[in-house]
Design a protein around this motif. Structure first.
Motif, short mmCIF file in Angstrom:
data_model
loop_
_atom_site.label_atom_id
_atom_site.label_comp_id
_atom_site.label_asym_id
_atom_site.label_seq_id
_atom_site.Cartn_x
_atom_site.Cartn_y
_atom_site.Cartn_z
N ASP A 104 5.40 -8.74 2.21
CA ASP A 104 6.16 -8.47 3.42
C ASP A 104 7.43 -7.69 3.08
O ASP A 104 7.67 -7.36 1.91
CB ASP A 104 6.44 -9.76 4.20
CG ASP A 104 7.30 -10.77 3.43
OD1 ASP A 104 8.01 -10.39 2.49
OD2 ASP A 104 7.25 -11.96 3.80
N ALA A 105 8.24 -7.42 4.09
CA ALA A 105 9.45 -6.62 3.90
C ALA A 105 10.44 -7.23 2.92
O ALA A 105 11.19 -6.52 2.25
CB ALA A 105 10.13 -6.37 5.24
N GLN A 108 7.97 -11.05 -0.30
CA GLN A 108 7.12 -12.24 -0.42
C GLN A 108 5.67 -11.80 -0.56
O GLN A 108 5.16 -11.07 0.26
CB GLN A 108 7.28 -13.12 0.82
CG GLN A 108 6.29 -14.27 0.93
CD GLN A 108 6.49 -15.33 -0.13
OE1 GLN A 108 7.61 -15.73 -0.39
NE2 GLN A 108 5.41 -15.77 -0.74
N TYR A 110 1.51 -12.50 -0.80
CA TYR A 110 0.52 -13.37 -0.17
C TYR A 110 -0.76 -13.36 -0.99
O TYR A 110 -1.15 -12.34 -1.55
CB TYR A 110 0.25 -12.91 1.27
CG TYR A 110 1.48 -13.09 2.12
CD1 TYR A 110 1.65 -14.23 2.88
CD2 TYR A 110 2.51 -12.15 2.11
CE1 TYR A 110 2.80 -14.43 3.63
CE2 TYR A 110 3.66 -12.34 2.85
CZ TYR A 110 3.81 -13.47 3.61
OH TYR A 110 4.95 -13.67 4.34
N ILE A 147 -2.95 -14.50 7.07
CA ILE A 147 -1.50 -14.67 7.19
C ILE A 147 -1.13 -15.08 8.61
O ILE A 147 -1.96 -15.01 9.52
CB ILE A 147 -0.76 -13.37 6.82
CG1 ILE A 147 -1.17 -12.23 7.76
CG2 ILE A 147 -1.00 -12.99 5.37
CD1 ILE A 147 -0.26 -11.02 7.69
N GLY A 151 4.66 -12.75 11.79
CA GLY A 151 5.50 -12.00 10.86
C GLY A 151 4.92 -10.68 10.39
O GLY A 151 5.62 -9.89 9.77
N PHE A 152 3.67 -10.41 10.68
CA PHE A 152 3.02 -9.21 10.14
C PHE A 152 3.51 -7.95 10.84
O PHE A 152 3.53 -7.87 12.06
CB PHE A 152 1.50 -9.30 10.24
CG PHE A 152 0.80 -8.13 9.64
CD1 PHE A 152 0.88 -7.87 8.28
CD2 PHE A 152 0.08 -7.25 10.43
CE1 PHE A 152 0.24 -6.78 7.71
CE2 PHE A 152 -0.57 -6.16 9.88
CZ PHE A 152 -0.48 -5.92 8.52
N ASP A 153 3.89 -6.94 10.05
CA ASP A 153 4.38 -5.67 10.57
C ASP A 153 3.91 -4.55 9.65
O ASP A 153 4.39 -4.41 8.53
CB ASP A 153 5.90 -5.69 10.65
CG ASP A 153 6.49 -4.40 11.19
OD1 ASP A 153 5.75 -3.54 11.70
OD2 ASP A 153 7.73 -4.26 11.11
N THR A 156 6.54 -2.35 7.80
CA THR A 156 7.41 -2.80 6.71
C THR A 156 6.67 -3.48 5.56
O THR A 156 7.23 -3.65 4.49
CB THR A 156 8.49 -3.76 7.23
OG1 THR A 156 7.85 -4.89 7.84
CG2 THR A 156 9.39 -3.06 8.24
N TRP A 157 5.42 -3.91 5.77
CA TRP A 157 4.65 -4.55 4.71
C TRP A 157 4.01 -3.49 3.84
O TRP A 157 3.82 -2.35 4.25
CB TRP A 157 3.59 -5.46 5.31
CG TRP A 157 4.14 -6.71 5.93
CD1 TRP A 157 5.23 -6.84 6.74
CD2 TRP A 157 3.60 -8.02 5.79
NE1 TRP A 157 5.40 -8.14 7.11
CE2 TRP A 157 4.41 -8.89 6.55
CE3 TRP A 157 2.52 -8.55 5.11
CZ2 TRP A 157 4.18 -10.26 6.64
CZ3 TRP A 157 2.27 -9.91 5.20
CH2 TRP A 157 3.10 -10.75 5.95
#
Length: 172
Positions: A104-105, A108, A110, A147, A151-153, A156-157
Protein backbone atom coordinates in the motif's frame (compact mmCIF):
# COMPACT_ATOMS: atom_id res chain seq x y z
CA UNK A 1 21.62 -15.43 -11.77
CA UNK A 2 19.97 -14.18 -8.60
CA UNK A 3 18.48 -17.02 -6.51
CA UNK A 4 16.12 -15.74 -3.82
CA UNK A 5 16.33 -17.26 -0.37
CA UNK A 6 13.83 -16.93 2.43
CA UNK A 7 16.21 -14.58 4.22
CA UNK A 8 16.69 -12.42 1.12
CA UNK A 9 12.94 -12.29 0.50
CA UNK A 10 12.25 -11.25 4.11
CA UNK A 11 15.00 -8.67 3.91
CA UNK A 12 13.55 -7.27 0.69
CA UNK A 13 10.03 -7.15 2.12
CA UNK A 14 11.19 -5.46 5.30
CA UNK A 15 12.79 -2.72 3.21
CA UNK A 16 9.63 -1.98 1.18
CA UNK A 17 8.72 1.65 1.31
CA UNK A 18 12.09 2.91 2.47
CA UNK A 19 13.89 5.33 0.18
CA UNK A 20 17.37 4.29 -0.94
CA UNK A 21 20.20 6.01 0.92
CA UNK A 22 23.65 6.75 -0.44
CA UNK A 23 26.75 8.43 0.93
CA UNK A 24 27.99 11.75 -0.42
CA UNK A 25 31.70 12.53 -0.68
CA UNK A 26 31.42 14.61 2.50
CA UNK A 27 30.20 11.61 4.49
CA UNK A 28 26.62 12.86 4.88
CA UNK A 29 23.84 10.45 4.05
CA UNK A 30 21.39 11.67 1.41
CA UNK A 31 18.08 10.20 0.33
CA UNK A 32 17.88 9.25 -3.35
CA UNK A 33 14.54 9.69 -5.08
CA UNK A 34 12.64 6.46 -5.78
CA UNK A 35 12.62 5.34 -9.39
CA UNK A 36 9.35 5.89 -11.23
CA UNK A 37 7.24 2.70 -11.17
CA UNK A 38 6.99 0.70 -14.38
CA UNK A 39 3.66 1.32 -16.09
CA UNK A 40 1.04 -1.33 -16.69
CA UNK A 41 1.86 -3.10 -19.97
CA UNK A 42 5.52 -2.00 -19.99
CA UNK A 43 8.35 -4.50 -19.54
CA UNK A 44 10.70 -4.30 -16.57
CA UNK A 45 14.16 -5.82 -16.95
CA UNK A 46 16.42 -7.22 -14.25
CA UNK A 47 19.20 -9.80 -13.98
CA UNK A 48 18.02 -12.80 -16.00
CA UNK A 49 14.32 -11.91 -16.25
CA UNK A 50 11.81 -9.60 -17.86
CA UNK A 51 8.38 -9.00 -16.32
CA UNK A 52 5.36 -7.35 -17.91
CA UNK A 53 2.18 -6.82 -15.88
CA UNK A 54 -0.74 -7.15 -18.30
CA UNK A 55 -3.81 -6.68 -16.10
CA UNK A 56 -4.78 -5.83 -12.54
CA UNK A 57 -8.36 -6.52 -11.48
CA UNK A 58 -10.32 -6.61 -8.26
CA UNK A 59 -12.80 -9.45 -7.90
CA UNK A 60 -15.23 -10.68 -5.29
CA UNK A 61 -14.82 -14.32 -6.27
CA UNK A 62 -12.19 -16.41 -8.03
CA UNK A 63 -13.25 -19.19 -10.37
CA UNK A 64 -16.77 -20.32 -11.24
CA UNK A 65 -19.67 -19.01 -9.15
CA UNK A 66 -20.40 -21.23 -6.18
CA UNK A 67 -17.14 -23.17 -6.51
CA UNK A 68 -14.17 -20.81 -6.16
CA UNK A 69 -13.12 -18.80 -3.10
CA UNK A 70 -15.32 -15.83 -2.31
CA UNK A 71 -14.31 -12.61 -0.56
CA UNK A 72 -16.42 -11.23 2.29
CA UNK A 73 -18.38 -8.03 1.45
CA UNK A 74 -15.62 -5.88 3.01
CA UNK A 75 -12.83 -7.72 1.14
CA UNK A 76 -11.62 -8.04 -2.43
CA UNK A 77 -9.16 -10.15 -4.37
CA UNK A 78 -6.47 -8.21 -6.25
CA UNK A 79 -5.57 -10.30 -9.31
CA UNK A 80 -2.35 -9.50 -11.19
CA UNK A 81 -1.74 -11.28 -14.51
CA UNK A 82 1.77 -10.98 -15.86
CA UNK A 83 4.32 -12.43 -18.25
CA UNK A 84 7.73 -13.64 -17.12
CA UNK A 85 10.58 -14.19 -19.59
CA UNK A 86 13.88 -15.93 -18.82
CA UNK A 87 16.68 -13.82 -20.31
CA UNK A 88 19.46 -15.76 -18.56
CA UNK A 89 21.68 -18.41 -20.17
CA UNK A 90 20.32 -21.30 -18.09
CA UNK A 91 16.91 -22.69 -17.13
CA UNK A 92 14.90 -20.84 -14.49
CA UNK A 93 13.13 -23.25 -12.13
CA UNK A 94 9.80 -22.46 -10.54
CA UNK A 95 11.44 -22.02 -7.10
CA UNK A 96 13.89 -19.49 -8.58
CA UNK A 97 11.22 -17.24 -10.08
CA UNK A 98 10.94 -13.76 -8.63
CA UNK A 99 8.03 -13.40 -6.22
CA UNK A 100 5.68 -10.45 -6.46
CA UNK A 101 4.56 -8.47 -3.43
CA UNK A 102 1.69 -6.00 -3.11
CA UNK A 103 2.23 -2.88 -1.00
CA UNK A 104 0.00 0.00 0.00
CA UNK A 105 0.96 3.69 -0.03
CA UNK A 106 2.62 3.43 3.40
CA UNK A 107 4.77 0.45 2.32
CA UNK A 108 2.74 -2.22 4.18
CA UNK A 109 3.23 -5.54 2.33
CA UNK A 110 0.43 -8.07 1.86
CA UNK A 111 0.76 -11.85 1.63
CA UNK A 112 0.10 -13.47 -1.75
CA UNK A 113 -2.36 -16.38 -1.86
CA UNK A 114 -0.74 -18.96 -4.17
CA UNK A 115 -3.65 -21.41 -3.92
CA UNK A 116 -6.18 -18.81 -5.04
CA UNK A 117 -3.71 -17.63 -7.69
CA UNK A 118 -3.68 -21.10 -9.25
CA UNK A 119 -7.49 -20.99 -9.41
CA UNK A 120 -7.38 -17.53 -11.04
CA UNK A 121 -5.53 -18.81 -14.12
CA UNK A 122 -7.80 -19.10 -17.13
CA UNK A 123 -7.28 -21.69 -19.86
CA UNK A 124 -4.96 -19.47 -21.93
CA UNK A 125 -2.81 -18.71 -18.86
CA UNK A 126 -2.64 -22.39 -17.91
CA UNK A 127 -1.77 -23.44 -21.47
CA UNK A 128 1.35 -21.26 -21.49
CA UNK A 129 2.44 -21.97 -17.90
CA UNK A 130 5.83 -23.68 -17.67
CA UNK A 131 7.45 -25.07 -14.53
CA UNK A 132 11.00 -24.60 -15.79
CA UNK A 133 11.70 -21.76 -18.19
CA UNK A 134 14.52 -22.38 -20.62
CA UNK A 135 16.57 -19.39 -21.84
CA UNK A 136 14.52 -17.09 -24.07
CA UNK A 137 11.20 -18.70 -23.05
CA UNK A 138 8.29 -16.78 -21.52
CA UNK A 139 5.26 -17.87 -19.50
CA UNK A 140 2.09 -16.32 -18.14
CA UNK A 141 1.51 -16.20 -14.40
CA UNK A 142 -1.05 -14.92 -11.90
CA UNK A 143 -0.64 -13.58 -8.36
CA UNK A 144 -3.62 -12.95 -6.08
CA UNK A 145 -3.97 -11.13 -2.75
CA UNK A 146 -7.07 -10.99 -0.54
CA UNK A 147 -7.26 -7.58 1.10
CA UNK A 148 -9.71 -5.17 2.77
CA UNK A 149 -11.70 -3.31 0.10
CA UNK A 150 -11.75 0.01 1.95
CA UNK A 151 -8.02 0.70 1.83
CA UNK A 152 -7.23 -0.43 -1.72
CA UNK A 153 -6.28 2.34 -4.14
CA UNK A 154 -4.78 1.55 -7.57
CA UNK A 155 -3.34 5.07 -7.71
CA UNK A 156 -1.10 4.64 -4.67
CA UNK A 157 -0.49 0.89 -4.27
CA UNK A 158 2.35 -0.90 -6.07
CA UNK A 159 3.56 -4.37 -7.00
CA UNK A 160 7.23 -5.16 -6.46
CA UNK A 161 9.20 -8.05 -7.96
CA UNK A 162 12.09 -9.39 -5.87
CA UNK A 163 14.58 -9.20 -8.72
CA UNK A 164 18.10 -7.79 -8.87
CA UNK A 165 17.53 -4.86 -8.97
CA UNK A 166 13.99 -4.86 -7.58
CA UNK A 167 11.28 -3.77 -10.03
CA UNK A 168 8.29 -1.72 -8.89
CA UNK A 169 5.12 -1.58 -10.99
CA UNK A 170 2.28 0.95 -10.91
CA UNK A 171 -1.24 -0.50 -10.72
CA UNK A 172 -2.77 1.80 -13.31
Amino acid sequence: MYKPSIFATLLLLSACGEAPISQTTGGEATVQPEAKPIALGETGKAAGVEITIDTIKTMGQIGPAGIGPKAEPTETFVVVKYRLKNTADKALGIAERPALSLADASGQSYAVDDMVGAMAMDSTDAASFSVDLNPGVATKAVSVWKIAKAGFDKATWKVTANTDPAMTFALQ
